[in-house]
Every structure is written in C-alpha cells, then in structure tokens.
Design a protein around this motif. Structure first.
Motif, PDB file in Angstrom:
ATOM      1  N   THR A  84      20.994  30.418  52.884  1.00 34.68           N
ATOM      2  CA  THR A  84      20.955  31.676  52.142  1.00 34.68           C
ATOM      3  C   THR A  84      21.635  31.502  50.796  1.00 34.68           C
ATOM      4  OG1 THR A  84      21.080  32.887  54.229  1.00 34.68           O
ATOM      5  CG2 THR A  84      21.670  34.103  52.250  1.00 34.68           C
ATOM      6  N   ASP A  85      21.080  32.098  49.755  1.00 32.95           N
ATOM      7  CA  ASP A  85      21.694  32.118  48.429  1.00 32.95           C
ATOM      8  C   ASP A  85      22.125  33.541  48.117  1.00 32.95           C
ATOM      9  OD1 ASP A  85      19.363  29.776  46.882  1.00 32.95           O
ATOM     10  OD2 ASP A  85      21.178  29.422  48.023  1.00 32.95           O
ATOM     11  N   LEU A  86      23.344  33.691  47.615  1.00 31.20           N
ATOM     12  CA  LEU A  86      23.858  34.987  47.160  1.00 31.20           C
ATOM     13  C   LEU A  86      24.241  34.861  45.697  1.00 31.20           C
ATOM     14  CD1 LEU A  86      26.259  35.935  50.118  1.00 31.20           C
ATOM     15  CD2 LEU A  86      23.847  36.528  49.841  1.00 31.20           C
ATOM     16  N   VAL A  87      24.198  35.983  44.955  1.00 32.90           N
ATOM     17  CA  VAL A  87      24.548  35.980  43.533  1.00 32.90           C
ATOM     18  C   VAL A  87      26.005  36.399  43.337  1.00 32.90           C
ATOM     19  CG1 VAL A  87      22.183  36.400  42.776  1.00 32.90           C
ATOM     20  CG2 VAL A  87      23.706  38.332  43.184  1.00 32.90           C
ATOM     21  N   ARG A  88      26.580  35.906  42.254  1.00 36.20           N
ATOM     22  CA  ARG A  88      27.965  36.252  41.918  1.00 36.20           C
ATOM     23  C   ARG A  88      28.033  37.701  41.480  1.00 36.20           C
ATOM     24  NH1 ARG A  88      30.067  32.833  37.291  1.00 36.20           N
ATOM     25  NH2 ARG A  88      28.921  34.335  36.062  1.00 36.20           N
ATOM     26  N   VAL A  89      29.045  38.412  42.014  1.00 28.46           N
ATOM     27  CA  VAL A  89      29.242  39.812  41.638  1.00 28.46           C
ATOM     28  C   VAL A  89      30.601  40.040  40.988  1.00 28.46           C
ATOM     29  CG1 VAL A  89      27.610  40.745  43.325  1.00 28.46           C
ATOM     30  CG2 VAL A  89      30.011  40.434  43.983  1.00 28.46           C
ATOM     31  N   ALA A  90      31.532  39.090  41.133  1.00 19.73           N
ATOM     32  CA  ALA A  90      32.860  39.223  40.510  1.00 19.73           C
ATOM     33  C   ALA A  90      33.535  37.858  40.480  1.00 19.73           C
ATOM     34  CB  ALA A  90      33.727  40.207  41.289  1.00 19.73           C
ATOM     35  N   GLN A  91      34.456  37.702  39.519  1.00 18.19           N
ATOM     36  CA  GLN A  91      35.265  36.486  39.464  1.00 18.19           C
ATOM     37  C   GLN A  91      36.605  36.801  38.837  1.00 18.19           C
ATOM     38  OE1 GLN A  91      33.163  33.486  37.251  1.00 18.19           O
ATOM     39  NE2 GLN A  91      33.400  34.504  35.303  1.00 18.19           N
ATOM     40  N   ASN A  92      37.624  36.073  39.270  1.00 16.45           N
ATOM     41  CA  ASN A  92      38.981  36.252  38.764  1.00 16.45           C
ATOM     42  C   ASN A  92      39.647  34.900  38.644  1.00 16.45           C
ATOM     43  OD1 ASN A  92      39.190  39.227  38.832  1.00 16.45           O
ATOM     44  ND2 ASN A  92      38.882  38.935  41.030  1.00 16.45           N
ATOM     45  N   GLY A  93      40.638  34.842  37.781  1.00 21.15           N
ATOM     46  CA  GLY A  93      41.413  33.616  37.623  1.00 21.15           C
ATOM     47  C   GLY A  93      40.803  32.683  36.597  1.00 21.15           C
ATOM     48  N   GLU A  94      41.519  31.606  36.368  1.00 22.44           N
ATOM     49  CA  GLU A  94      41.106  30.618  35.378  1.00 22.44           C
ATOM     50  C   GLU A  94      39.779  29.982  35.777  1.00 22.44           C
ATOM     51  OE1 GLU A  94      42.619  26.392  33.450  1.00 22.44           O
ATOM     52  OE2 GLU A  94      43.928  27.477  34.821  1.00 22.44           O
ATOM     53  N   ALA A  95      38.868  29.873  34.811  1.00 20.67           N
ATOM     54  CA  ALA A  95      37.575  29.234  35.056  1.00 20.67           C
ATOM     55  C   ALA A  95      37.580  27.830  34.459  1.00 20.67           C
ATOM     56  CB  ALA A  95      36.454  30.058  34.459  1.00 20.67           C
ATOM     57  N   GLN A  96      37.109  26.889  35.234  1.00 21.62           N
ATOM     58  CA  GLN A  96      36.921  25.514  34.784  1.00 21.62           C
ATOM     59  C   GLN A  96      35.545  25.067  35.257  1.00 21.62           C
ATOM     60  OE1 GLN A  96      40.407  22.795  35.181  1.00 21.62           O
ATOM     61  NE2 GLN A  96      41.164  24.404  36.545  1.00 21.62           N
ATOM     62  N   PHE A  97      34.821  24.372  34.399  1.00 19.81           N
ATOM     63  CA  PHE A  97      33.477  23.896  34.726  1.00 19.81           C
ATOM     64  C   PHE A  97      32.535  25.053  35.082  1.00 19.81           C
ATOM     65  CE2 PHE A  97      36.547  20.605  35.815  1.00 19.81           C
ATOM     66  CZ  PHE A  97      36.103  19.557  35.018  1.00 19.81           C
ATOM     67  N   GLY A  98      32.811  26.233  34.540  1.00 20.57           N
ATOM     68  CA  GLY A  98      31.982  27.397  34.808  1.00 20.57           C
ATOM     69  C   GLY A  98      32.254  28.061  36.147  1.00 20.57           C
TER      70      GLY A  98
END
Length: 156
Positions: A84-98
């Motif tokens: 199953t594939d799900l889409v991103r709905v939120a993100q928090n914190g430092e991002a590295q490599f996307g």
C-alpha cells in the motif's frame, strides 16, 4: 598461498550460489512479520532524481517493512501483506535529503507516522544512515502498532 586458496574458495562458492538462484526470483511478501499486522515489502528500486529511506524492522524477523520517498512524498508498506502507498499529510523537524525527522502519511482508514534519526556519515555518499526509527501504524477500529526500525537513505 593460503589466502589465495580462501579467496578462490569464496569466489567459487559465490559463483555456485549465484548460479542456483533465479535472477528475477523475489522473496514472497510476508503478510505478518513477527506476528505484527504489517508484513514485508518486496525489494524496491531507488526513485530516479529523489531520495528514499528503506526501513527494516528491528524485531527478530528483520524484514524490509517500509520505503519512504521524498518525491513523490509517499510511504510504501504492507498492512496485512497488501502493498500500500500513502501520501504525506504532515512533517515536523529537520529535513535532510527531502525527508523530515517526523512524517505522517494517510489514506483511507490508515495513518502512518515515521520518526527517524537521519545521520550523515563520511562512508556514505548520496545518502545517510537511519540508526533508529519508529513506525506507528493506526487503522480505524484496530489497535495501533509501533514497530522499531532502522535503515538507510539512498538518493538516485
């Protein structure tokens, strides 16, 4: 002489093992890894022009349970053995490599939260290590499951 013998033996063993293995034979998807309501996913290809984190469970079965991609921002996993594939709905914190330290994905009655430590290392190029991660799977009407994981990030 002895070192050459062991090198030759190791090479012969590797060739014999390779000859017995079908090149396209993928291991079957496991519907339930270590009694968890998620299974393993088959070998995944690194997305072209993007980065992905490949996460293995840190349970006795040590199966590949998840691929988290930066673009498109999705997570692939196998609840009950169905990829199953799900889409991103939120993100928090430092991002590295996307990829962020904490990311949430959702679709249908499923919600997945991935918390991962991303560590750049000198011995890795075009990627990083993920020495610790937790994967939380929430499904409507069912108990939540938290799985310890670890893995690696690669960029194509």
């Amino acid at each position: 002489m002895r070192a050459a013998f062991f090198t030759l033996l190791a090479t012969a063993t590797a060739v014999a093992t390779t000859a017995q293995t079908k090149p396209d034979a993928a291991p079957p998807i496991v519907a339930s890894l270590d009694g968890l309501p998620i299974g393993t996913i088959p070998r995944q290809e690194l997305p072209t022009g993007s980065c992905a984190a490949f996460l293995w469970s840190q349970t006795p079965g040590h199966g590949l349970i998840m691929m988290v991609t930066a673009s498109p921002a999705t997570v692939r996993f196998a609840p009950g053995g169905a990829v199953t594939d799900l889409v991103r709905v939120a993100q928090n914190g430092e991002a590295q490599f996307g990829l962020a330290a904490t990311t949430e994905y959702a679709g249908g009655d499923l919600r997945v939260t991935v918390d991962m430590e991303i560590v750049k290392r000198g011995d890795l190029t075009d990627g990083a290590a993920v020495p610790t991660a937790t994967v939380r799977v929430d499904q409507a009407g069912k108990d939540s499951v938290i799985v310890p994981a670890a893995g690696i990030i690669g960029c194509g």
